[in-house]
Design an enzyme around this catalytic site. Structure first.
Site, PDB file in Angstrom:
ATOM      1  N   ARG A 156      -7.226  11.412  -7.298  1.00 39.36           N
ATOM      2  CA  ARG A 156      -8.843  10.196  -7.123  1.00 39.36           C
ATOM      3  C   ARG A 156      -9.935  11.598  -7.192  1.00 39.36           C
ATOM      4  O   ARG A 156     -11.022  10.671  -7.299  1.00 39.36           O
ATOM      5  CB  ARG A 156      -8.310  10.744  -6.053  1.00 39.36           C
ATOM      6  N   PHE A 194      -0.903  -0.877 -10.642  1.00 40.47           N
ATOM      7  CA  PHE A 194      -2.178  -1.978  -9.920  1.00 40.47           C
ATOM      8  C   PHE A 194      -3.171  -2.176 -11.172  1.00 40.47           C
ATOM      9  O   PHE A 194      -3.263  -3.837 -10.437  1.00 40.47           O
ATOM     10  CB  PHE A 194      -2.066  -1.696  -8.008  1.00 40.47           C
ATOM     11  N   LYS A 213       0.900  -0.981  -0.060  1.00 36.81           N
ATOM     12  CA  LYS A 213      -0.247  -0.176   0.100  1.00 36.81           C
ATOM     13  C   LYS A 213       1.120   1.166   0.120  1.00 36.81           C
ATOM     14  O   LYS A 213       1.549   1.140   1.290  1.00 36.81           O
ATOM     15  CB  LYS A 213      -0.412   0.275   1.211  1.00 36.81           C
TER      16      LYS A 213
HETATM   17  P1  ATP Z   1      -6.172   6.139   3.719  1.00 35.48           P
HETATM   18  O1  ATP Z   1      -6.612   7.338   4.275  1.00 35.48           O
HETATM   19  O2  ATP Z   1      -6.195   4.512   4.343  1.00 35.48           O
HETATM   20  O3  ATP Z   1      -4.840   6.545   2.764  1.00 35.48           O
HETATM   21  P2  ATP Z   1      -8.165   6.600   2.092  1.00 35.48           P
HETATM   22  O4  ATP Z   1      -9.602   6.446   2.254  1.00 35.48           O
HETATM   23  O5  ATP Z   1      -7.210   7.099   1.184  1.00 35.48           O
HETATM   24  O6  ATP Z   1      -6.736   5.211   2.732  1.00 35.48           O
HETATM   25  P3  ATP Z   1      -8.550   3.667   1.427  1.00 35.48           P
HETATM   26  O7  ATP Z   1      -9.874   3.373   0.154  1.00 35.48           O
HETATM   27  O8  ATP Z   1      -9.050   3.257   2.437  1.00 35.48           O
HETATM   28  O9  ATP Z   1      -8.640   5.232   0.400  1.00 35.48           O
HETATM   29  O10 ATP Z   1      -6.877   3.280   0.462  1.00 35.48           O
HETATM   30  C1  ATP Z   1      -6.661   2.829  -0.505  1.00 35.48           C
HETATM   31  C2  ATP Z   1      -6.222   3.715  -0.877  1.00 35.48           C
HETATM   32  O11 ATP Z   1      -4.902   2.988  -1.162  1.00 35.48           O
HETATM   33  C3  ATP Z   1      -6.512   4.270  -2.852  1.00 35.48           C
HETATM   34  O12 ATP Z   1      -7.051   5.138  -3.056  1.00 35.48           O
HETATM   35  C4  ATP Z   1      -5.039   4.295  -3.245  1.00 35.48           C
HETATM   36  O13 ATP Z   1      -4.537   5.721  -2.911  1.00 35.48           O
HETATM   37  C5  ATP Z   1      -4.501   3.398  -2.636  1.00 35.48           C
HETATM   38  N1  ATP Z   1      -2.970   2.427  -2.775  1.00 35.48           N
HETATM   39  C6  ATP Z   1      -1.751   2.266  -2.776  1.00 35.48           C
HETATM   40  N2  ATP Z   1      -1.326   0.907  -2.926  1.00 35.48           N
HETATM   41  C7  ATP Z   1      -1.808   0.412  -3.354  1.00 35.48           C
HETATM   42  C8  ATP Z   1      -2.559  -0.953  -4.203  1.00 35.48           C
HETATM   43  N3  ATP Z   1      -1.552  -1.174  -4.308  1.00 35.48           N
HETATM   44  N4  ATP Z   1      -3.710  -1.128  -4.292  1.00 35.48           N
HETATM   45  C9  ATP Z   1      -5.042  -0.020  -4.212  1.00 35.48           C
HETATM   46  N5  ATP Z   1      -4.482   0.929  -3.866  1.00 35.48           N
HETATM   47  C10 ATP Z   1      -4.198   1.580  -3.393  1.00 35.48           C
END
Ligand code: ATP
Length: 548
Positions: free
Chosen positions: A266, A335, A246
């Protein structure tokens, strides 16, 4: 449909609280609209003007609205601002002011939805030096043709906050009902086309047309998102699963067709010119026409990941880009692949998409392991943390790509830090040497239909630089000031840490955060992505279970 009728419908919808009644009422209006009005009506009801994929923005802040309303009502601006301070809501204040005007003047025009939309489209096209003056002219004309109720919804639409509680789910169900097509087909087509307005017109033609909707290049789709969970749960449920690092950076979606390419953030904003270095790298990864999904990270001289803020700074940059490319080196990690040479791939299972990705994209593909062994995946997780990443993502091999959905097919695993993303809706001025800046901030979460509910204040965790940065971001969104408290159009998202969630009668949400502290801006997130009240309830429950 006249804009006055639209305003009446908004007024009625505001009074309805039940979901089914809301859907029925919306559905009853759809069949009577022609193909031009239907998408406008749908978007306006959701408080949006252009399709979700579109880069068009009308670019009107509260100040231009206040000035225009003052002008057409024959008041001075301070009177308008006083009314807004009194009401605490721009829409209601404009309604009061313009309904008084109604008694003294005659309206020459009663614009319909098309007229209002075409004024908005014109606003979004105005550029250059004379832009403020020209915009003011258009906004004045719009308010001159508005009575109280129309003014209320017009001002809210312009400021991007209709607040009648109509979300995508309501509209999707209303379209299905009105045109007698399955809800799933509406949802599926919406995920690919990313505009419920257009989907309504297609739904009118029938289910086959809906099923034929595909992703198009240069129309970004919403990003698929992850839920929280554990490795053990996922392995138990799915058997073999994919695990990837991640990356703690910023999400991107890259579209390429021949020589043309665009990159979106995003929030689906086009950022091609802000990050030409990433575009150059991505172009070289494939000779095919593609849509790729990934995360950009910043790295130091040794290739080690740097904090997330460095990436965001680059995505925001409009000037002086070249010197920042030298200072902050960005690297993409790809990814997923959603489209290849004319074919939409989102319905294929992830393992197939991955195969297509690896076969057609030669560089910067995020490494992945596939395993059904908890110990192997845990070791991969530790390796990710040691390498300076945020944790890992585990993904179901069988899952389709579901744009805009936060689903259990993607689970994020990271060290448990309790943080939460909230909208900044107000602030109080600071004290002493910080008296010229905001010192504490009022934060809100959202209910299921997008209404904002206050939940906390935050005053700690800010560096001087962060406070100055927040001030710059917020000052143009100010809508009113009363005493020491300033209210804003909600646009800015903070990630906030906390020790505990408590029940509270002090805030509309019914909960409050204990020891809130500012962690970082999330300007990669839109207001519609802030924490919902139901997930706050989940967090509260999980926390009570832990204590027991
Ligand atoms: P967080 O606040 O934990 O960063 P978030 O709210 O931004 O999460 P989540 O859906 O919770 O978003 O976590 C997914 C996010 O992680 C994705 O939107 C992407 O930006 C990031 N990410 C990093 N590495 C990956 C990966 N290998 N596959 C998918 N998403 C990834």
């Amino acid at each position: 449909m006249q804009f006055s009728e639209f305003s009446e419908i908004c007024g009625q919808l505001e009074k309805i609280s039940g979901r089914l009644d809301t859907i029925d009422m919306i559905a009853s209006h759809l069949p009577g609209l022609d193909d031009e009005e239907l998408p406008i009506f749908i978007r306006f009801l959701m408080g949006r003007i252009f399709p979700d994929w579109s880069q068009d923005k009308i670019g009107i802040g509260p100040n231009l609205v206040f000035e225009s309303v003052a002008y057409v009502a024959g008041n001075d601006r301070s009177k308008v601002v006083r009314e807004i301070n009194k009401q605490g809501d721009v829409g209601t204040a404009v309604e009061n002011i313009l309904s008084k005007k109604e008694q003294t003047s005659f309206f020459s025009e009663n614009p319909d939805l098309r007229d209002v939309y075409s004024d908005f489209a014109y606003l979004s096209s105005i550029e250059g030096n004379r832009s403020q003056k020209e915009k003011l002219k258009v906004i004045r004309k719009l308010f001159a043709n508005a009575g109280g109720a129309e003014g209320k919804y017009l001002s809210r639409l312009i400021l991007g906050e209709l607040r009648i509680g109509i979300g995508e789910g309501n509209i999707r169900d209303a379209i299905a009902k009105a045109f007698d097509v399955p809800t799933e087909s509406v949802e599926h087509a919406y995920q690919a086309a990313n505009d419920l307005g257009e989907i309504a017109v297609i739904a009118k033609k029938g289910v086959d047309e809906l099923r034929a909707v595909r992703i198009s290049l240069f129309r970004p789709v919403k990003m698929m998102l992850a839920k929280q969970g554990t490795i053990a749960e996922m392995v138990e449920e799915q058997g073999a699963i994919a695990a990837e690092y991640k990356y703690d950076g910023t999400r991107f979606q890259f579209h390429k067709s021949g020589d043309k390419c665009r990159i979106y953030s995003r929030k689906l904003e086009e950022v091609t010119t802000a990050i030409p270095d990433i575009v150059d790298i991505l172009v070289k990864t494939t000779g095919h026409d593609v849509i790729l999904d990934g995360e950009v990270i910043a790295v130091d001289g040794n290739g080690n990941p740097m904090p997330f803020q460095h990436v965001l700074k680059r995505f925001r940059r409009k000037h002086d880009i070249a010197s920042h490319i030298e200072n902050i080196r960005l690297v993409p990690n790809i990814f997923d692949i959603l489209y290849l040479d004319g074919e939409t791939l989102i319905d294929k299972p992830f393992e197939e998409r991955r195969k297509i990705l690896v076969e057609n994209v030669s560089l910067h593909v995020a490494p992945q392991i596939v395993s059904d062994d908890i110990i192997t995946i845990e070791a991969f997780y530790r390796e990710a943390l040691d390498a300076g990443h945020e944790g890992i993502m585990i993904k179901s091999l069988k899952s389709a790509y579901t744009p805009g959905q936060r689903v259990r097919q993607w689970i994020k695993i990271k060290p448990s830090v309790d943080t939460i993303d909230l909208a900044v809706v107000g602030a109080e001025w600071g004290e002493g040497k910080r008296a010229h800046l905001f010192g504490s901030f009022i934060l809100a979460c959202q209910d299921e239909s997008g209404r904002l509910l206050r939940i906390s204040k935050v005053a700690t965790g800010f560096s001087d630089e962060a406070l100055a940065g927040v001030y710059d971001l917020l000052k143009d969104t100010e809508i009113s000031e009363s005493g020491k408290v300033v209210s804003f159009e909600p646009e800015v998202v903070f990630e906030v840490g906390y020790a505990e969630i408590q029940k509270s009668t002090n805030y509309e949400a019914g909960y409050a955060l204990r020891f809130p502290r500012f962690i970082r801006f999330r300007d990669d997130k839109g207001i519609d992505e802030i924490e919902t009240i139901s997930s706050i309830e989940d967090r509260f429950r999980a926390q009570s279970e832990k204590i027991r």
